[in-house]
Design an enzyme around this catalytic site. Structure first.
Site, PDB file in Angstrom:
ATOM      1  N   HIS A  18     -11.353  83.878 -30.690  1.00 18.87           N
ATOM      2  CA  HIS A  18     -11.072  85.191 -31.253  1.00 18.87           C
ATOM      3  C   HIS A  18     -11.394  86.325 -30.288  1.00 18.87           C
ATOM      4  CE1 HIS A  18     -11.294  83.071 -35.373  1.00 18.87           C
ATOM      5  NE2 HIS A  18     -10.044  83.120 -34.915  1.00 18.87           N
ATOM      6  N   HIS A  41      -0.926  77.728 -36.957  1.00 20.40           N
ATOM      7  CA  HIS A  41      -1.887  76.985 -37.788  1.00 20.40           C
ATOM      8  C   HIS A  41      -2.895  77.994 -38.331  1.00 20.40           C
ATOM      9  CE1 HIS A  41      -0.134  73.910 -35.158  1.00 20.40           C
ATOM     10  NE2 HIS A  41      -0.506  72.999 -36.043  1.00 20.40           N
ATOM     11  N   SER A  99      -7.985  83.854 -37.621  1.00 19.87           N
ATOM     12  CA  SER A  99      -7.039  84.453 -36.683  1.00 19.87           C
ATOM     13  C   SER A  99      -6.015  85.370 -37.343  1.00 19.87           C
ATOM     14  CB  SER A  99      -6.329  83.358 -35.894  1.00 19.87           C
ATOM     15  OG  SER A  99      -7.252  82.578 -35.167  1.00 19.87           O
ATOM     16  N   GLU A 117       1.055  77.870 -42.475  1.00 15.65           N
ATOM     17  CA  GLU A 117      -0.002  76.945 -42.903  1.00 15.65           C
ATOM     18  C   GLU A 117       0.628  75.857 -43.761  1.00 15.65           C
ATOM     19  OE1 GLU A 117      -2.900  74.660 -43.444  1.00 15.65           O
ATOM     20  OE2 GLU A 117      -3.157  76.373 -42.089  1.00 15.65           O
ATOM     21  N   GLY A 143       3.847  74.537 -38.635  1.00 15.15           N
ATOM     22  CA  GLY A 143       3.930  75.589 -37.632  1.00 15.15           C
ATOM     23  C   GLY A 143       4.766  75.217 -36.428  1.00 15.15           C
ATOM     24  N   ASP A 168      -3.060  76.731 -32.611  1.00 12.76           N
ATOM     25  CA  ASP A 168      -4.465  76.371 -32.848  1.00 12.76           C
ATOM     26  C   ASP A 168      -4.540  75.196 -33.817  1.00 12.76           C
ATOM     27  OD1 ASP A 168      -7.210  76.374 -33.244  1.00 12.76           O
ATOM     28  OD2 ASP A 168      -7.154  78.027 -34.666  1.00 12.76           O
TER      29      ASP A 168
END
Length: 289
Positions: A18, A41, A99, A117, A143, A168
């Site tokens: 992050h 993700h 995120s 998601e 994703g 991610d």
């Protein structure tokens, strides 16, 4: 897929991811033109640090809770800490923004976010979180498939020339995940060459990542930058010794902005034998934006 990020929210890997993500978003905001973010993700967007799942592992204690109130920090770390604090009551740290929430907090009215998601429960939580934010579209879908469906980005008739793809995944089956990541990022760059791509990856033993790095070097990106934080030696038998961000087509001067953060995070979060890495896999001269 059984992975739930709530068990790991706010840990040292989240901190690195992050810090880098917000630095990249800030670089995009230096121009007035709108940008688009694809989070492949996304998770549920917000995690309760005192909740049952996060409390069971206590991983935030090795990450964000170690940094909160730590005093003077490098600018990109201080910016990250302000973003986390903005999602919490004054002088309290109860929730951790994931995120998509950090991206939405940073975005301007003209910017857009597509958050993907696959897990139904997490996707429903994400939809509830962003239900009243017209800048954010939540997609309950895979994703990787969304890369083909959503890029190059066009929303309400507006084409987005600039932006970021964040990849991610949970890496539950690593032998399968790394090739999927490389294929998805290749397609993203072929469909949207102007984009920056940021890939989070776990580090257990660095040498095992060499085949993945070779795949990244072969992708159609102008430059590839690695930023890693290991909180213990990479031969430790513990499950996650550190993590990294592979950044393809990084914003101008991003390496210089990240560089002071890595030793600071090593000092604050690392154990004996901790280390950092900031290295170009491939670097072409970057024109001033």
């Amino acid at each position: 897929m059984n992975y739930r990020h709530a068990f790991h929210a706010g840990n040292h890997a989240d901190v690195l991811k992050h810090v880098v993500l917000l630095a990249m978003l800030d670089a995009l905001m230096r121009k007035d033109a709108p940008f688009f973010v694809l989070d492949t993700h996304a998770g549920r967007g917000r995690y309760l640090l005192q909740g049952r799942q996060a409390g069971r592992t206590g991983e935030a204690g090795t990450g964000i809770l170690q940094l909160a109130g730590a005093g003077k920090a490098p600018p990109v770390v201080a910016r990250y800490l302000r973003a986390v604090a903005a999602d919490n009551p004054v002088d309290a740290l109860l929730a951790y923004p994931g995120s998509p929430l950090l991206a939405a907090q940073a975005m301007r009215p003209q910017d857009r976010l597509a958050a993907c998601e696959l897990q139904p429960e997490e996707a429903e939580a994400l939809k509830a979180l962003f239900g009243h934010d017209p800048r954010v579209a939540v997609h309950a879908r895979d994703g990787y498939d969304a890369v083909r469906a959503l890029l190059p980005p066009r929303v309400d008739g507006v084409r987005y020339a600039r932006g970021l793809v964040l990849v991610d995944p949970p890496y539950e089956a690593q032998d399968e995940e790394y090739p999927r990541v490389a294929r998805a990022v290749r397609e993203a760059l072929e469909r949207w060459p102007q984009a920056s791509c940021a890939i989070w990856y776990p580090v257990k033993q660095r040498r095992s990542l060499q085949p993945f790095f070779r795949k990244l070097e072969a992708l159609p990106a102008r430059s590839v930058l690695l930023a890693e934080l290991l909180v213990r030696p990479d031969d430790s038998p513990l499950r996650l010794n550190g993590s990294g961000m592979a950044i393809l087509n990084p914003p101008w001067k991003l390496d210089g902005e990240i560089a002071p953060a890595l030793p600071y995070l090593q000092q604050r979060l690392g154990e004996a034998g901790a280390s950092t890495r900031l290295e170009w896999l491939r670097r072409e001269a970057q024109a001033r934006p």
